[in-house]
Structures are given as structure tokens and as C-alpha cells.
Scaffold this active site. Structure first.
Site, mmCIF file in Angstrom:
data_model
loop_
_atom_site.group_PDB
_atom_site.id
_atom_site.type_symbol
_atom_site.label_atom_id
_atom_site.label_comp_id
_atom_site.label_asym_id
_atom_site.label_seq_id
_atom_site.Cartn_x
_atom_site.Cartn_y
_atom_site.Cartn_z
ATOM 1 N N HIS A 1 -48.734 49.318 -87.802
ATOM 2 C CA HIS A 1 -47.983 48.367 -86.972
ATOM 3 C C HIS A 1 -46.893 49.111 -86.211
ATOM 4 C CE1 HIS A 1 -49.323 44.416 -88.860
ATOM 5 N NE2 HIS A 1 -49.974 45.346 -89.524
ATOM 6 N N TYR B 1 -41.186 37.556 -89.027
ATOM 7 C CA TYR B 1 -40.107 37.117 -89.917
ATOM 8 C C TYR B 1 -39.434 35.939 -89.207
ATOM 9 C CZ TYR B 1 -40.403 41.594 -92.469
ATOM 10 O OH TYR B 1 -40.821 42.668 -93.224
ATOM 11 N N PRO C 1 -37.284 41.431 -101.166
ATOM 12 C CA PRO C 1 -38.425 41.950 -100.408
ATOM 13 C C PRO C 1 -38.285 41.873 -98.886
ATOM 14 C CG PRO C 1 -38.972 39.827 -101.382
ATOM 15 C CD PRO C 1 -37.632 40.213 -101.919
ATOM 16 N N LYS D 1 -38.742 47.346 -98.740
ATOM 17 C CA LYS D 1 -38.338 48.711 -99.124
ATOM 18 C C LYS D 1 -38.755 49.131 -100.535
ATOM 19 C CE LYS D 1 -36.355 50.016 -95.496
ATOM 20 N NZ LYS D 1 -37.566 50.340 -94.796
ATOM 21 N N TYR E 1 -35.791 49.831 -90.793
ATOM 22 C CA TYR E 1 -37.092 49.280 -91.178
ATOM 23 C C TYR E 1 -38.127 50.382 -91.387
ATOM 24 C CZ TYR E 1 -40.708 45.701 -91.535
ATOM 25 O OH TYR E 1 -41.714 44.885 -91.997
HETATM 26 C C1 PHB Z 1 -46.135 41.754 -97.709
HETATM 27 O O1 PHB Z 1 -47.075 41.922 -96.920
HETATM 28 O O2 PHB Z 1 -46.352 41.430 -98.887
HETATM 29 C C2 PHB Z 1 -44.735 41.911 -97.239
HETATM 30 C C3 PHB Z 1 -44.489 42.326 -95.942
HETATM 31 C C4 PHB Z 1 -43.181 42.474 -95.505
HETATM 32 C C5 PHB Z 1 -42.129 42.196 -96.355
HETATM 33 C C6 PHB Z 1 -42.363 41.792 -97.655
HETATM 34 C C7 PHB Z 1 -43.676 41.648 -98.102
HETATM 35 O O3 PHB Z 1 -40.847 42.319 -95.915
#
Ligand code: PHB
Length: 391
Positions: free
Chosen positions: A72, A200, A292, A296, A384
Site C-alpha cells: 500500500h 481510518y 492498534p 505498530k 506510519y
Molecule cells: C488490520 O488489518 O488488522 C489492521 C490494519 C491497520 C491497523 C490495525 C489493524 O491500524
């Protein structure tokens, strides 16, 4: 049994450390309370920073990730009904990969097993002994029998609930913690991706995240009460909530599918400082937890053991301990950066029950700034992808 490095826990930290040591000709034994099937199927997050991807390639474990993970170059922040792209590649020159943690575990276990490594699964009653001497040991039971691993170093990679951290006396360590009054409800869905990139979303009803696992399986989350139960959430109720939080005013809509897994995770930030006591070193979740939101967790675990592997290599090759002595200090710089970033992302995107209208406006203004200003977007992007500077 005698080995050079005794490792407690076969998660990403323990297995990667064992693999890195093996590449340097250093022997280790890994003990794990769960079974191989359990560690290879436990659903966790799945974002790999550029540095983690690079390391997997360097140590010969990048093949499946490259084939089955997805690269990505950006992600989206959605608020007020509009999506805004953070172009990671353009802002930092780096990217991330979405490849589930348990797939990394499978690759690591396969490599260790192929090298005839000693991994003992299904152990109980693990305890650490003499860690403040040069002859520490680990004791455990397996199938009703007592066993002991005598080693030069014990590395605790046994997660936040493990026994290793407790082996550092309370007066020798300081714990920092922040609990969040919400959790994440996670679902796995049989469906094509709704979006090419992660989304997000900040919404008045709460945060939501659209992630992916493959062209046919999607991972999604929404903010929930951490004490809620998955039994209270029918599929219809979940879709209603997800649509309300992520559908956009430009007509973009989430694609539904069959939900085949539901779980709720709590959220906290935690750091145990220091991460070393005598011949005991902590790595990964045993020493620190992040919510989460910043993706990280596994990256920090891998970073810890990369530093430790260098220190152990220096010890065995040159008989010097300076890298090991500064392990805590070196690792904690990166850890505190990620702690701040994860806390920041969490604070910016979630609904806090007691937030005043003023605080809500602060959140929106911050989101508007990080998506409108190249300087602010770069700050977010470099954190990130895991390339934020520290002193
Ligand atoms: C996930 O794909 O499980 C995932 C992706 C991004 C995050 C947390 C979990 O910030």
C-alpha cells in the site's frame, strides 16, 4: 537441556529472534505455552512497515509476503463524510504491506522447523531462575514432566500476560500505562475489497477501520464498548453500524459479505521501563503495548529483536556487552515514538464519551490540518511507515 539463548514465547519477537540468531550461528531454544496450530491461526493485525518488510526479505522470509500480501502506497482518513488520502510513498518514499501477523508466524515457524530448531509447544508452569547471574535458566512442565533450559541469556517474548516481566523486581522497573474507555470490534468478511487502501474513519458514532486480508477476505473494525459481547451483535446490526460510520457523501459504499469471525479487543498503551534485568531481556508485548490504531505492535516487536540479535552477536563474536547494555535505551526511543503516535492516532479518531463540543472541534481541526498541510501529513506518514526520527 543446555543452549546459548533461552527464548520464552513463539510470537513474532521470539521466532524472529531465534531465526536471526540461527543466521549468526547462535543456538536458541524457544518454549511456548500454546500449540503450533493456535499460534498459526490466532487473528491479529497485519500491517508491516517498510523496515519490517525489508528485514523479512533480508533474512529469506519475504517470498510469501511479496506474493500474498498487498503493498500500500497510501491510506485514507475519512471524516465529515469525505475521504482524504495520505500518500505515504510521495510524502516519505516508503510504503507498507498488509500481510496478517499469523502468516508471518507461519513463515517463521516453517523456517525454524526446516533448520531443525528446538521449539517446544504446549508448555505449562514456566518459571525463570537466576536471571541476575551468568547462568540463568528456564523451567517448565510438558506432558506432566519437569524440564529445565540452562542458558547464557533468557529473552522474554511472552506477551503482556507472560511470566517474564514479573521476573524483573518491581523496584527495578517502572510501568507506564494508559487505558482507553473503548475497544475494537473486529470482523473477518468473505467479500472483495471495498477500497484499494485502508480507510481510518472518524464518525460521531465512533471510529471504524476498513482493512483487507486478500482479494476475497476483508478485515474491518469498529469502536465499541470493551465490555460488550459479540453475541449482542447480529450481522445486520454490524452492517448497519459499519455503513453509518464509513459510507461517504460522494456515494462510496462499503461492500458487505459473509461475516465468519467476530472478536472484541481492549485498547491500552503500556511501557515497562527498563527492558533488561541481569541476563533477562524483554522484547515485544512483554515490555510494551500500543493500541492498534497506529498498526505498530508487530513492527515494534521485530525492531526490539533486531537490536537484541545485534547485541547477542557482538557478545558471542567479540565478547563485548556494550550493545546489550544499551538495549533498553536504544529500543525505548523507537518504542516511545510509536507509543506517542499510536496514542495520537487513537485520540484523533475515536469518540470519547465525555468529550465536550470543544474537544470534538479540536479533533476535527486536527484531522483537517493533517490532511490539508503537507508538513502535517508528512509527520503522520513518516510515523506510519516507521521512519520518524528520534534522538
Ligand atoms: C488490520 O488489518 O488488522 C489492521 C490494519 C491497520 C491497523 C490495525 C489493524 O491500524
Amino acid at each position: 537441556m543446555r543452549t546459548q539463548v533461552g527464548i520464552i514465547g513463539a510470537g513474532p519477537a521470539g521466532l524472529m529472534l531465534s531465526h536471526l540468531l540461527h543466521l549468526q550461528g547462535i543456538e536458541s531454544v524457544v518454549i511456548e505455552s500454546r500449540t503450533r496450530e493456535e499460534i498459526e491461526s490466532t487473528i491479529r493485525a497485519g500491517v508491516l512497515e517498510q523496515g519490517t518488510m525489508d528485514l523479512l526479505h533480508e533474512v529469506g522470509l519475504g517470498r510469501r509476503m511479496a506474493a500474498e500480501g498487498t503493498l500500500h502506497h497510501g491510506f485514507e482518513l475519512a471524516f465529515n463524510g469525505t475521504r482524504h488520502r495520505i500518500d505515504l510513498k510521495d510524502l516519505t518514499g516508503h510504503a507498507i504491506s498488509v500481510y496478517a501477523q499469523h502468516e508471518v508466524i507461519k513463515d517463521l515457524v516453517a523456517a525454524r522447523v526446516a533448520a531443525d530448531a528446538k521449539i517446544v509447544f504446549g508448555v505449562v508452569e514456566t518459571s525463570l531462575h537466576n536471571v541476575d547471574t551468568e547462568t540463568p535458566s528456564i523451567r517448565y512442565q510438558k506432558d506432566g514432566e519437569e524440564h529445565s533450559v540452562e542458558c547464557d541469556f533468557v529473552i522474554g517474548c511472552d506477551g503482556s500476560q507472560g511470566v517474564s516481566r514479573q521476573a524483573i523486581p518491581e523496584n527495578a522497573r517502572k510501568d507506564y500505562q494508559r487505558l482507553y474507555p473503548f475497544g475494537w470490534f473486529g470482523i473477518l468478511v468473505e467479500a472483495p475489497p471495498s477500497s484499494d487502501e485502508l480507510i481510518y474513519a472518524r464518525h460521531e458514532r465512533g471510529f471504524a477501520l476498513i482493512s483487507t486480508r486478500s482479494s476475497t477476505v476483508q478485515r474491518m473494525y469498529f469502536q465499541c464498548d470493551p465490555k460488550d459481547s459479540v453475541d449482542n451483535w447480529s450481522d445486520d446490526r454490524i452492517w448497519h453500524e459499519m455503513h453509518a460510520r464509513v459510507d461517504q457523501s460522494d456515494g462510496w459504499k462499503l461492500t458487505e459479505g459473509r461475516i465468519f469471525q467476530k472478536n472484541i479487543v481492549g485498547m491500552r498503551s503500556f511501557v515497562s521501563s527498563v527492558m533488561q534485568h541481569g541476563r533477562l531481556f524483554l522484547a515485544g508485548d512483554a515490555a510494551h503495548i500500543v493500541p492498534p490504531t497506529g498498526a505498530k505492535g508487530m513492527n515494534l516487536a521485530i525492531n526490539d529483536v533486531r537490536i537484541l540479535a545485534d547485541g547477542l552477536e557482538q557478545f558471542y563474536r567479540e565478547g563485548k556487552e556494550d550493545f546489550l547494555t544499551t538495549y533498553s535505551e536504544t529500543a525505548l526511543k523507537r518504542i516511545w515514538r510509536a507509543e506517542h503516535f499510536s496514542w495520537w492516532m487513537t485520540s484523533m479518531l475515536h469518540q470519547f464519551q465525555d468529550a465536550s463540543p470543544f474537544q470534538q472541534q479540536m479533533q476535527l481541526s486536527e484531522l483537517s490540518y493533517v490532511t490539508a498541510s503537507r508538513a502535517a501529513a508528512t509527520a503522520l506518514a513518516e510515523n506510519y511507515v516507521g521512519k520518524a526520527a528520534t534522538h
